[in-house]
Design a protein around this motif. Structure first.
Motif, PDB file in Angstrom:
ATOM      1  N   SER A  43      -4.940  -0.010  -2.110  1.00 15.54           N
ATOM      2  CA  SER A  43      -4.875   1.011  -1.065  1.00 15.54           C
ATOM      3  C   SER A  43      -5.897   2.145  -1.174  1.00 15.54           C
ATOM      4  CB  SER A  43      -3.465   1.612  -1.066  1.00 15.54           C
ATOM      5  OG  SER A  43      -3.405   2.691  -0.167  1.00 15.54           O
ATOM      6  N   THR A  92       0.129  -6.338   1.806  1.00 13.35           N
ATOM      7  CA  THR A  92      -0.268  -4.932   1.639  1.00 13.35           C
ATOM      8  C   THR A  92       0.106  -4.111   2.868  1.00 13.35           C
ATOM      9  OG1 THR A  92      -2.517  -5.306   2.464  1.00 13.35           O
ATOM     10  CG2 THR A  92      -2.205  -5.444   0.089  1.00 13.35           C
ATOM     11  N   ASP A 112       0.824  -1.219   0.000  1.00 11.25           N
ATOM     12  CA  ASP A 112       0.000   0.000   0.000  1.00 11.25           C
ATOM     13  C   ASP A 112       0.854   1.263   0.000  1.00 11.25           C
ATOM     14  OD1 ASP A 112      -2.206  -1.663   0.124  1.00 11.25           O
ATOM     15  OD2 ASP A 112      -3.135  -0.614   1.815  1.00 11.25           O
TER      16      ASP A 112
END
Ligand code: S3P
Length: 429
Positions: free
Chosen positions: A93, A414, A49
């Motif tokens: 994200s 992430t 992200d």
């Protein structure tokens, strides 16, 4: 598709550090790029992200170096970005997409934002709507509700906006647009959401007025580069807190965790459930409070969770479900409809997974009721492509009889690279 299996742990022990705060890492790149001068960031989260945000700023002409320990951002000031030659990919994200939408609305160029299939299904009108009121020109699928979003940057005017949701992404998107707007931008929200943008802008020398119910800033402020030490992410620490709480005989020390009061809902909730968590060595780092957390196994009891604590613990509900599944009594969660529009519908996802582990969850539109099961059964759980669902079910597996397998665990990268190794390290068998 990768899957991961955990076995029941005898106990959970260790002295650990979890990766850097995701929200602060995103903002360090954004505000560092908009500041004049060189910003050095340590403790940056190298998760997918935050790296999506980093790549977006590189694509807009900002030199960002990474020597493996320090990220160095060569900021060019408020008007130093240039038009990206390709679509900016935010991956999974929401923070990248919503905050960038606010920022790009005020630039003198055209840009397009996209993301993975999960992000392209999430609501964007919550930022596109108020930004349009500021004069932004943004087009997207489904009448501007869904990405890809095409943004023709231009002149903006400050507005007064009352957000129907307590969302730091909405607030920060409008603040970023507000930096470029003529006049003053004021944002009101039902309950205070995380205030990392306000704190970081102040750290970069900007004047931001925070008051009961909202925040105000005036456009055209110059940001001056300042170094940032990113604390460990309390949202990542939460998985290990719950692991230590639910496995008998456990004790964990989690170091250097960000304990900003707008993020410590998880501590308040777990303590109200009877958790033994002590804050040690409390200090301040780059405008953010930090502490070491010592967590010991505790017999948890059910509580009611609603109101102002909800946005302060919004990312922790999947793992709170795991704590509640092992608590005595029925835990009731209300005012948490936002959980339905996260990386996945987190209420439905946890209800489905915990049912497989033998726990009764009753879904409500804005929350759930979880009746503690005393013990969990090993099961085959699904991540639904959501990092926090995957990690929560692996934590549950440490207290389950038999093996727990979670499918589709790539998504953990992430926010928490190294999670599987760290979980394996602390779980004593
Ligand atoms: C974030 C805000 C929260 C949170 C997300 C990160 C941020 O989202 O869930 O993981 O960095 O501003 P909302 O603003 O949608 O509540």
């Amino acid at each position: 598709m990768q899957s991961f299996t955990v076995q029941c742990a005898k106990t959970v022990r260790g002295d650990i550090t979890v990766p850097g705060d995701k929200s602060i890492s995103h903002r360090s790149i954004m505000f560092g790029s908009l500041a004049t001068g060189t910003t050095k960031v340590t403790g940056f989260l190298r998760g997918e992200d935050a790296l999506a945000t980093l790549e977006a700023f590189r694509a807009m002409g900002i030199q960002i170096d990474d020597d493996g320990s320090t990220i160095t951002i060569h900021g060019k000031g408020l008007h130093g970005l240039s038009e990206p030659s390709d679509v900016l990919d935010c991956g999974n994200s929401g923070t990248s997409m919503r905050l960038l939408t606010g920022l790009l609305a005020g630039q003198g160029f055209f840009s397009v934002l996209t993301g993975d299939k999960y992000l392209r299904a999430r609501p964007m009108k919550r930022v596109v709507g108020p930004l349009t009121k500021m004069g932004a020109r943004i087009l997207g699928r489904d009448g501007g509700e869904k990405a890809p979003l095409a943004i023709q940057g231009g002149k903006l005017t400050g507005i007064e906006y009352t957000s129907p949701v307590s969302s730091a992404q909405v607030k920060s998107a409008l603040m970023l647009a507000g930096l470029y707007a003529e006049g003053t931008t004021t944002i009101y929200e039902p309950h205070l959401s995380r205030d990392h943008s306000e704190r970081m802008l102040r750290h970069f020398g900007a004047h931001i007025e925070s008051f009961e119910g909202g925040v105000r800033l005036t456009g055209g402020v110059d940001l001056k580069a300042a170094d940032i030490a990113v604390p460990a992410d309390i949202s990542s620490a939460a998985f290990f807190m719950v692991a230590a709480l639910i496995v008998p005989g456990s004790e964990l020390l989690i170091r250097n965790v960000g304990v900003n009061p707008t993020r410590t809902g998880i501590l308040d909730i777990l303590k109200a459930m009877g958790a033994d968590i002590a804050l040690e060595n409390e200090r301040e780092q780059s405008g953010e409070p930090v502490a070491d957390l010592r967590v010991r196994h505790s017999q948890l009891k059910a509580i009611e969770i609603s109101g102002e604590v909800v946005p302060r613990a919004i990312d922790e509900f999947p793992v709170i479900c795991v704590a509640a599944a092992l608590a005595e009594g029925t835990t009731r969660v209300k005012d948490a409809a936002e959980l339905r529009v996260k990386e996945t519908d987190r209420i439905a996802a946890m209800a489905k997974n915990l049912a497989k582990a033998g726990v009764g969850i009753v879904e409500t539109p804005d929350g759930m009721e979880i009746t503690g099961a005393g013990k969990l059964a090993g099961c085959q759980a699904e991540s639904f492509g959501d990092h926090r669902i995957a990690m929560s079910m692996l934590v549950a597996g440490l207290a389950a009889g038999g093996a727990t397998t979670v499918d589709d665990t790539e998504c953990i990268a992430t926010s928490f690279p190294g999670f599987l190794d760290l979980l394996t390290e602390v779980a004593v068998r």
